[in-house]
Design a protein around this motif. Structure first.
Motif: not given
Lengths: 358, 133
Positions: B34, A255-260, B38, B52, B13, B1-3, A265-266, A276, A262, A272-273, B28, A269-270
């Protein structure tokens, strides 16, 4: 002139002295508490001098406060008895008064070894033994066990062959072998005790022992391990007639790191949107066309069947099964069914139905 | 917890887009901080970066919830939206339910037919008190 210059010199000297004193004397409302053994100075004065809550001024004030306190500590250190150690003047610190807390947590009590458990159960108490024993052969006091012990049977120079033993057997080697086995066994038990203490499972003991009760799961695990313990890691092992091929351990998911990152990630996700949203009309068009084509095919098939039925004349009470087959009744099976008499066809139909159900 | 993984994000989505359409990017990409999604014990939480970073210090068994729970993933990886997401969806909402029949069918249907599937309602706060985190 001279008098004035002398006066000036004196005044200057006095001012210099005062300056120095001012530098090294610090006025505090409450005296500091010193623990010179730990080089610790505790300042209990309330910090009313700190005007600012935050900002650059606070840094300067804190620095001034630190300087004052350190000055006082150094003053105290200079008052200690000093001595010379290799051309350096060193102060001898007193014993520290503040007791520092433990660095590491208290050690946990170790679990009892197998012998200790047994002894506790039986109520066996250790008997005090003497450390030296009189050895007749060497006529001296020797230790009970260890280096040059009193009765070491491997060190005998003459061993009588016992009654029932093979005359060609090497008795000396036999004794040495027995000793080696005892040592190895002792070592094994020691390691087992340690493993038990640390709750570490030895690989040979992981539910896999040749005798004793084993649960079904343990047997399964033993079988799995045995299968894989070959030179080709279980690849060419024969299987029983109905045995299924073994499941591999599977891939571990990453998995990606929890606090990677940001921002990254954003962005993803954008993206992906966006994809979509852009995909939506396209998907609909393809789906719509496929649906349309399927409808048309179905209609044509229905028309053909009706025409063929009208020509054939044989009435069949059985419903054609496009619903059962799902994708629309292709003419193939329908044609086959027409040729057969109802009785036989009934049986066949049921079997087909069974297959369909599966 | 993970992304969330790519598939999980896309499932989420898609579900959200049914309610708020293209406004997901407002969730988002927020101007006031930010926020991120999660996953913890199959539940999806919408949480700000500040919280977080604090929640990371709590062990998995002891962590109950963080931020806002949007919903959860079922065993077959379908996403179920919870009522607790309402605060974030309401400002951007397009509709309040999933239509059960197409527009044409709605006109010809008998009075007792189901027209809209129930997704969530305010009473869920009380009815599902035990399972909503």
């Amino acid at each position: 002139m001279e008098a004035r210059s002398a006066e000036e010199l004196l005044a200057r000297a006095e001012r210099a002295e005062a300056e120095k004193l001012r530098l090294i004397t610090v006025h505090k409302d409450l005296e500091l508490e010193f623990d010179l053994g730990n080089l610790l100075a505790t300042d209990r004065n309330p910090p009313t001098g700190l005007r600012q809550r935050s900002g650059p001024g606070l840094e300067a004030q804190l620095r001034g406060l630190a300087r004052d306190n350190v000055q006082l500590l150094i003053n105290q250190l200079w008052q200690l008895p000093s001595e010379r150690v290799e051309e350096a003047v060193v102060a001898r610190l007193p014993e520290p008064s503040l007791r520092l807390p433990r660095e590491k947590p208290l050690p946990k009590p170790r679990p009892l070894t197998r012998w200790q458990q047994f002894a506790q159960l039986k109520g066996i108490r250790p008997r005090k033994k003497t450390s030296l024993v009189w050895d007749e052969a060497s006529k001296q006091w020797r230790r009970r066990w260890g280096y040059q012990r009193a009765r070491d049977d491997t060190k005998e120079w003459l061993i009588e062959v016992p009654g029932g033993a093979d005359p060609d057997e090497d008795q000396f080697a036999k004794r040495l072998q027995a000793k080696k086995e005892r040592v190895a066994r002792n070592e094994l038990n020691r390691l087992r005790n340690i493993a038990r203490a640390h709750k570490v499972q030895l690989p040979s003991q992981g539910g896999m022992h040749p005798t004793g009760y084993q649960s079904r799961a343990e047997l399964g695990k033993a079988m799995q391990v045995a299968k894989v313990s070959t030179a080709s890691v279980g690849r060419f092992q024969e299987r029983l007639p109905k045995e299924k091929p073994p499941r591999g351990p599977g891939k571990k998911r990453q998995f990606q790191p929890n606090i990677g990152d940001f921002a990254a990630e954003k962005k993803s996700q954008l993206e992906l949107i966006r994809v979509m949203n852009s995909k939506k009309p396209r998907m609909d068009v393809t789906r719509a066309t496929n649906k349309q084509m399927r409808e048309e095919d179905r209609e044509e098939a229905a028309k053909k069947r009706k025409v063929a039925k009208g020509r054939g004349g044989k009435r069949k009470g059985r419903p054609l099964g496009p619903g059962g087959k799902g994708k629309g009744g292709p003419p193939g099976p329908g044609g086959k069914r027409k040729g057969r008499p109802p009785g036989l066809g009934g049986k066949k139909g049921q079997r087909q139905g069974g297959k369909r159900r599966k | 917890m993970r992304p969330l993984t790519e598939e999980e994000t896309s499932t989420l989505f898609q579900k959200l887009s049914k309610y708020i359409g293209e406004n997901i990017q407002l969730l988002v990409d927020r101007p006031d901080g930010t926020y991120c999604f999660r996953l913890h014990k199959d539940r999806v939480y919408y949480v700000s970066e500040k919280i977080l970073k604090l929640a990371v210090n709590i062990s998995r068994e002891k962590l109950v919830s963080l931020g806002t729970c949007f919903g959860k993933f079922t065993k077959t990886q379908k996403f179920r939206l919870h009522i607790t997401a309402l605060d974030y969806l309401a400002p951007y909402a397009k509709g309040f339910g999933v239509a059960a029949k197409s527009t044409q069918d709605c006109r010809k249907v008998d009075p007792m037919a189901i027209v809209v599937f129930h997704q969530a309602d305010i009473g869920e706060y009380v009815r599902h008190e035990d399972t909503l985190i």
